[in-house]
Design a protein around this motif. Sequence first.
Motif, PDB file in Angstrom:
ATOM      1  N   VAL A 157       0.845  -1.207   0.000  1.00  0.00           N
ATOM      2  CA  VAL A 157       0.000   0.000   0.000  1.00  0.00           C
ATOM      3  C   VAL A 157       0.879   1.256   0.000  1.00  0.00           C
ATOM      4  N   ALA A 160       2.446   1.584  -3.466  1.00  0.00           N
ATOM      5  CA  ALA A 160       1.452   1.887  -4.513  1.00  0.00           C
ATOM      6  C   ALA A 160       0.928   3.319  -4.408  1.00  0.00           C
ATOM      7  N   VAL A 185      -6.794   5.755  -6.675  1.00  0.00           N
ATOM      8  CA  VAL A 185      -5.779   4.764  -6.286  1.00  0.00           C
ATOM      9  C   VAL A 185      -6.151   4.144  -4.930  1.00  0.00           C
ATOM     10  N   LEU A 188      -9.034   1.686  -5.195  1.00  0.00           N
ATOM     11  CA  LEU A 188      -8.623   0.415  -5.806  1.00  0.00           C
ATOM     12  C   LEU A 188      -7.854  -0.444  -4.796  1.00  0.00           C
ATOM     13  N   LEU A 189      -6.982   0.186  -4.014  1.00  0.00           N
ATOM     14  CA  LEU A 189      -6.207  -0.561  -3.019  1.00  0.00           C
ATOM     15  C   LEU A 189      -7.118  -1.109  -1.924  1.00  0.00           C
ATOM     16  N   ARG A 191     -10.270  -1.886  -2.223  1.00  0.00           N
ATOM     17  CA  ARG A 191     -10.996  -3.015  -2.797  1.00  0.00           C
ATOM     18  C   ARG A 191     -10.109  -4.259  -2.780  1.00  0.00           C
ATOM     19  N   GLY A 192      -8.832  -4.077  -3.106  1.00  0.00           N
ATOM     20  CA  GLY A 192      -7.900  -5.205  -3.096  1.00  0.00           C
ATOM     21  C   GLY A 192      -7.728  -5.804  -1.707  1.00  0.00           C
ATOM     22  N   LEU A 193      -7.591  -4.925  -0.699  1.00  0.00           N
ATOM     23  CA  LEU A 193      -7.397  -5.412   0.671  1.00  0.00           C
ATOM     24  C   LEU A 193      -8.646  -6.139   1.181  1.00  0.00           C
ATOM     25  N   SER A 194      -9.810  -5.716   0.706  1.00  0.00           N
ATOM     26  CA  SER A 194     -11.065  -6.249   1.246  1.00  0.00           C
ATOM     27  C   SER A 194     -11.521  -7.513   0.538  1.00  0.00           C
TER      28      SER A 194
ATOM     29  N   ALA B 156      -5.372   4.670 -12.638  1.00  0.00           N
ATOM     30  CA  ALA B 156      -5.048   4.314 -11.245  1.00  0.00           C
ATOM     31  C   ALA B 156      -3.984   3.218 -11.203  1.00  0.00           C
ATOM     32  N   ALA B 160      -0.378   3.709  -9.592  1.00  0.00           N
ATOM     33  CA  ALA B 160      -0.054   2.881  -8.423  1.00  0.00           C
ATOM     34  C   ALA B 160       1.191   2.027  -8.656  1.00  0.00           C
ATOM     35  N   THR B 161       1.601   1.856  -9.923  1.00  0.00           N
ATOM     36  CA  THR B 161       2.824   1.109 -10.221  1.00  0.00           C
ATOM     37  C   THR B 161       3.980   2.036 -10.596  1.00  0.00           C
ATOM     38  N   VAL B 185       2.560  -5.511  -5.215  1.00  0.00           N
ATOM     39  CA  VAL B 185       1.714  -4.386  -5.644  1.00  0.00           C
ATOM     40  C   VAL B 185       0.766  -4.836  -6.749  1.00  0.00           C
ATOM     41  N   LEU B 188      -2.067  -6.994  -5.427  1.00  0.00           N
ATOM     42  CA  LEU B 188      -3.078  -6.199  -4.709  1.00  0.00           C
ATOM     43  C   LEU B 188      -3.974  -5.450  -5.694  1.00  0.00           C
ATOM     44  N   LEU B 189      -3.379  -4.890  -6.742  1.00  0.00           N
ATOM     45  CA  LEU B 189      -4.171  -4.153  -7.733  1.00  0.00           C
ATOM     46  C   LEU B 189      -5.111  -5.093  -8.488  1.00  0.00           C
ATOM     47  N   ARG B 191      -6.373  -7.882  -7.367  1.00  0.00           N
ATOM     48  CA  ARG B 191      -7.473  -8.210  -6.456  1.00  0.00           C
ATOM     49  C   ARG B 191      -8.493  -7.082  -6.454  1.00  0.00           C
ATOM     50  N   GLY B 192      -8.005  -5.847  -6.447  1.00  0.00           N
ATOM     51  CA  GLY B 192      -8.910  -4.692  -6.470  1.00  0.00           C
ATOM     52  C   GLY B 192      -9.751  -4.641  -7.735  1.00  0.00           C
ATOM     53  N   SER B 195     -12.521  -7.443  -7.706  1.00  0.00           N
ATOM     54  CA  SER B 195     -13.562  -7.527  -6.671  1.00  0.00           C
ATOM     55  C   SER B 195     -14.710  -6.580  -7.009  1.00  0.00           C
TER      56      SER B 195
END
Lengths: 198, 198
Positions: A157, A160, A185, A188-189, A191-194, B156, B160-161, B185, B188-189, B191-192, B195
């Motif tokens: 996180v 990113a 950003v 999106l992060l 959403r990824g964590l959740s 995004a 983020a990258t 990274v 995680l993106l 996954r975001g 979802s």
Amino acid sequence: MAPTSETLTAERILEATEEVLRRHGPAKATVVDVARALGVSHGSVYRHFRTKAALREAVTKRWLDRTSERLAGIVETGGSPEERLRAWLAALFEAKRHKAGDDPELFATYTVLADENGAAVGEHIADLTGQLTRIITAGAGSGTFEVSDPAAAARAVFQATGRFHDPCHAREWIRPGVDEEFTAVVDLLLRGLSSPSP
Amino acid sequence: MAPTSETLTAERILEATEEVLRRHGPAKATVVDVARALGVSHGSVYRHFRTKAALREAVTKRWLDRTSERLAGIVETGGSPEERLRAWLAALFEAKRHKAGDDPELFATYTVLADENGAAVGEHIADLTGQLTRIITAGAGSGTFEVSDPAAAARAVFQATGRFHDPCHAREWIRPGVDEEFTAVVDLLLRGLSSPSP
């Protein structure tokens, strides 16, 4: 009034060093300038900081710590882990943007100092990602975040969102639309964590 | 053999300009140096590029386009949108890391030129995020990605990258662990993107 050896504290030397750096820039500021600003001998300064490099490192650390201390409060506040994560990242962006915008010359000076003091910067980043780890751990515990390794997630996180806190991006922080980009950003992060890991 | 006015193409001038920049650095390279390297008059160079600034912009654009062209192929290859997104981001990181590592002086030169040529850099970023948008659109169409605005999602992901393609982070690309950080990274993106929106 010039400080005596009893009243000359490390903190006063660091304040004077920041002032000297502001006035002379990082290339020209010397320990003699700092001593002169305090009305003491340079030997008195060296009793607190054994080398010019040590003094420069300490003033860099103090500058970086001001940001970490400000953010530490958010880690422990109320609100859901998601709210705290958003608030923490927004506060980090705001703190850096203010430092860059309020006093661009001092910011440029500290960017030079940070480049010289990799260890102080490394500690600062470890401190910040440690704070993030605590928020993400709380979220993993409550089931908000689907994260098995909170420290690794915190690093991801942090990296990113580098565009919104790394000094090398400072010029981009005043562009129109940057706040919407930050939100996109972070959304999106989050959403990824959740979301469940694949 | 010196080119005649028929054989002196813009491409030959740009090749020579890159060579002159490599030898003299961005501060000292002049149009006269480029003409001398080609064995032509500087007037011949100015017939293709009306100003030194136009020549510098064109050579910057050519350098940036080399990366975009390399990546464009990945957009259209087989594989799932998720695989293509991973491959595209990895190829971007590799391309930038190679440019930085194989010829650090030329990379530093082009970093200076890129700072001067904001419009060329803006077009390059628009080109790259356009490629990303096409991959994300394909994933939204197939139901892999839960994305309502692919262009915003592409921006995004690109931002983020940034740690893994923005030249201001070049020093970090050779640190141990950077490949694992990149993967974390990107995971995680992805996954975001996959979802459902909250």
